[in-house]
Motif scaffolding. Structure first.
Motif, PDB file in Angstrom:
ATOM      1  N   ALA A  99      47.991  36.781  34.954  1.00 35.80           N
ATOM      2  CA  ALA A  99      48.814  37.461  33.577  1.00 35.80           C
ATOM      3  C   ALA A  99      49.922  36.770  33.214  1.00 35.80           C
ATOM      4  O   ALA A  99      50.391  37.024  32.102  1.00 35.80           O
ATOM      5  CB  ALA A  99      49.269  38.941  34.125  1.00 35.80           C
ATOM      6  N   TRP A 100      50.428  35.754  33.741  1.00 37.61           N
ATOM      7  CA  TRP A 100      51.454  35.071  33.596  1.00 37.61           C
ATOM      8  C   TRP A 100      51.341  34.238  32.259  1.00 37.61           C
ATOM      9  O   TRP A 100      52.243  33.955  31.477  1.00 37.61           O
ATOM     10  CB  TRP A 100      52.351  34.222  34.421  1.00 37.61           C
ATOM     11  CG  TRP A 100      51.229  33.066  35.134  1.00 37.61           C
ATOM     12  CD1 TRP A 100      50.793  33.011  36.077  1.00 37.61           C
ATOM     13  CD2 TRP A 100      51.405  31.687  34.498  1.00 37.61           C
ATOM     14  NE1 TRP A 100      49.981  31.685  36.278  1.00 37.61           N
ATOM     15  CE2 TRP A 100      50.463  30.899  35.304  1.00 37.61           C
ATOM     16  CE3 TRP A 100      52.105  30.996  33.291  1.00 37.61           C
ATOM     17  CZ2 TRP A 100      50.260  29.616  34.876  1.00 37.61           C
ATOM     18  CZ3 TRP A 100      51.877  29.746  33.244  1.00 37.61           C
ATOM     19  CH2 TRP A 100      50.942  29.116  34.042  1.00 37.61           C
ATOM     20  N   LYS A 101      50.069  33.822  32.117  1.00 32.79           N
ATOM     21  CA  LYS A 101      49.385  32.678  31.056  1.00 32.79           C
ATOM     22  C   LYS A 101      49.854  33.646  29.629  1.00 32.79           C
ATOM     23  O   LYS A 101      50.540  33.046  28.753  1.00 32.79           O
ATOM     24  CB  LYS A 101      48.227  32.233  31.039  1.00 32.79           C
ATOM     25  CG  LYS A 101      48.339  31.278  32.372  1.00 32.79           C
ATOM     26  CD  LYS A 101      46.786  30.807  32.734  1.00 32.79           C
ATOM     27  CE  LYS A 101      46.629  29.799  33.723  1.00 32.79           C
ATOM     28  NZ  LYS A 101      45.438  29.123  33.862  1.00 32.79           N
TER      29      LYS A 101
ATOM     30  N   VAL B  31      43.793  41.840  23.870  1.00 30.11           N
ATOM     31  CA  VAL B  31      42.626  40.971  24.175  1.00 30.11           C
ATOM     32  C   VAL B  31      43.227  39.823  25.097  1.00 30.11           C
ATOM     33  O   VAL B  31      42.592  39.311  26.146  1.00 30.11           O
ATOM     34  CB  VAL B  31      42.195  40.586  23.026  1.00 30.11           C
ATOM     35  CG1 VAL B  31      40.922  39.404  23.537  1.00 30.11           C
ATOM     36  CG2 VAL B  31      41.292  41.385  22.203  1.00 30.11           C
ATOM     37  N   ALA B  32      44.383  38.981  24.731  1.00 30.93           N
ATOM     38  CA  ALA B  32      44.697  38.192  25.593  1.00 30.93           C
ATOM     39  C   ALA B  32      45.093  38.360  26.854  1.00 30.93           C
ATOM     40  O   ALA B  32      44.636  37.778  27.897  1.00 30.93           O
ATOM     41  CB  ALA B  32      46.102  37.470  25.048  1.00 30.93           C
ATOM     42  N   PHE B  33      45.528  39.768  27.205  1.00 28.46           N
ATOM     43  CA  PHE B  33      45.911  39.901  28.733  1.00 28.46           C
ATOM     44  C   PHE B  33      44.650  40.459  29.337  1.00 28.46           C
ATOM     45  O   PHE B  33      44.581  40.211  30.466  1.00 28.46           O
ATOM     46  CB  PHE B  33      46.829  41.265  28.595  1.00 28.46           C
ATOM     47  CG  PHE B  33      48.140  40.821  28.577  1.00 28.46           C
ATOM     48  CD1 PHE B  33      48.821  40.273  29.802  1.00 28.46           C
ATOM     49  CD2 PHE B  33      48.961  40.526  27.422  1.00 28.46           C
ATOM     50  CE1 PHE B  33      50.288  40.113  29.784  1.00 28.46           C
ATOM     51  CE2 PHE B  33      50.510  40.314  27.455  1.00 28.46           C
ATOM     52  CZ  PHE B  33      51.211  40.050  28.434  1.00 28.46           C
TER      53      PHE B  33
ATOM     54  N   THR C 148      54.011  41.307  38.233  1.00 28.78           N
ATOM     55  CA  THR C 148      52.791  41.559  37.319  1.00 28.78           C
ATOM     56  C   THR C 148      53.399  42.913  36.447  1.00 28.78           C
ATOM     57  O   THR C 148      53.091  42.830  35.335  1.00 28.78           O
ATOM     58  CB  THR C 148      51.626  41.628  37.899  1.00 28.78           C
ATOM     59  OG1 THR C 148      51.216  40.508  38.812  1.00 28.78           O
ATOM     60  CG2 THR C 148      50.386  42.013  36.792  1.00 28.78           C
ATOM     61  N   CYS C 149      53.793  43.826  37.102  1.00 25.00           N
ATOM     62  CA  CYS C 149      53.962  45.151  36.366  1.00 25.00           C
ATOM     63  C   CYS C 149      55.144  44.965  35.472  1.00 25.00           C
ATOM     64  O   CYS C 149      55.242  45.658  34.113  1.00 25.00           O
ATOM     65  CB  CYS C 149      54.104  46.367  37.405  1.00 25.00           C
ATOM     66  SG  CYS C 149      52.825  47.049  38.357  1.00 25.00           S
TER      67      CYS C 149
END
Length: 347
Positions: free
Chosen positions: A61-63, A53-55, A11-12
């Motif tokens: 998070a991968w999306k 905003v998306a994150f 994720t990082c």
């Protein structure tokens, strides 16, 4: 490895890659889409805000990460298809590209810049056609310009054709009207590459007389005749190629030093000081391309030319400069003695 720890690392990494892409594309939107205007700034800000905003709102998070990758791919496809051009509203001092032709022993260079500077904004731009004898190429000098950060400098090379004269070549940004140097701007497709071919008096006084805080150093290269000729023709090939096929300037990959390495890749060994080139003269000294009789710091101190250049006469500018410059005279004495040209050089 614990599954949760592994996912945390992934994720990082996604956040890091996404941040780099988002910020780089923001710069490209500002410079290459918005042409560095307020409108470009608004578009870049909208892009960054949408990515944040998306994150924040779309999990896992991968999306949003995949979405950023896809959008970046489309944008980069457009970005890489932008083409450099020879047809812009150029700054007068960068308006003419040089061309070099060889007929037997005679070299003809078109559009040699020989501008007369009264100040940075008050000058008379001149371009000339000059001829040289290849057989009279007796040496190469390096002029290094240092300003601001110790991490960077600007190298120029002067080819000494003896009684035929000297020719200075400098790899630079081809500035458009109103443009100034900007490392950040140079990372985008905003500036073309140019080989500025000029009288050395033009190249020197443009910096020493018109720009504050710019220090110039003149060194004689300790190279043999074959190397000098190879080096010169690497420049000739690059100059003629660029006159036909424009290229982008890039502050990290296609600049005043990396371009020299690229054109001479077959005989040059890479060194990190070609990228962070503020210590380029030290690099040349370590490679024994400069005089070894003096310690480097002494040689550099004696090679500073600003004061001498600013008081040098117009006639025989280069000869006067070299006679008055202690470090340069020290570095060429042995060479001139060996070739029997000492008296010819000093007169």
């Amino acid at each position: 490895m614990d599954v949760n720890l592994g996912w945390l690392l992934i994720t990082c990494l996604m956040y890091l890659v996404a941040s780099i892409l988002v910020l780089w594309i923001a710069g490209a939107i500002f410079f290459d889409v918005g042409r560095a205007t307020w409108f470009g700034g608004v578009l870049a800000a909208i892009w960054v805000v949408c990515a944040i905003v998306a994150f924040l709102s779309w999990q896992p998070a991968w999306k949003p990460f995949v979405l950023i990758l896809v959008l970046s791919g489309f944008f980069l496809r457009w970005w890489f298809f932008q083409k450099p051009s020879q047809h812009r509203e150029w700054d007068p001092n960068f308006s003419q590209l040089a061309r070099v032709s060889l007929q037997g022993d005679e070299i003809t260079v078109e559009n040699v810049r020989n501008t007369e500077y009264r100040s940075a904004r008050d000058f008379d731009t001149r371009f000339e056609t000059r001829s040289y004898r290849l057989s009279q190429l007796i040496g190469v000098d390096a002029i290094l310009l240092q300003w601001g950060s110790t991490l960077m400098c600007h190298p120029m090379f002067v080819f000494d054709f003896g009684s035929s004269g000297r020719l200075c070549i400098s790899i630079e940004v081809r500035y458009r009207v109103g443009q100034k140097y900007s490392l950040i701007r140079s990372l985008y497709r905003q500036q073309e590459l140019m080989y500025v071919v000029s009288d050395e008096r033009d190249a020197i006084l443009r910096r020493s007389k018109c720009l504050e805080g710019h220090d110039l150093y003149l060194y004689r290269l300790a190279s043999d005749a074959l190397t000098d000729h190879e080096f010169f023709f690497e420049y000739v090939n690059a100059i003629n190629s660029l006159a036909e096929n424009p290229r982008w300037y890039h502050g990290l990959t296609t600049n005043c030093t990396t371009s020299i390495y690229a054109q001479g890749r077959g005989r040059m060994e890479w060194d990190w000081r070609m990228l962070f080139n503020g210590s380029l003269d030290r690099f040349m000294y370590d490679r024994q391309l400069l005089d070894q009789e003096l310690p480097f710091e002494s040689l550099k101190k004696q090679s500073w030319i600003n004061g001498i250049a600013n008081s040098a006469p117009v006639d025989n500018f280069g000869d006067y400069l070299r006679r008055e410059l202690t470090g340069y005279r020290t570095s060429v004495d042995h060479e001139l003695a060996e070739t029997g040209k000492r008296e010819e050089y000093l007169t």
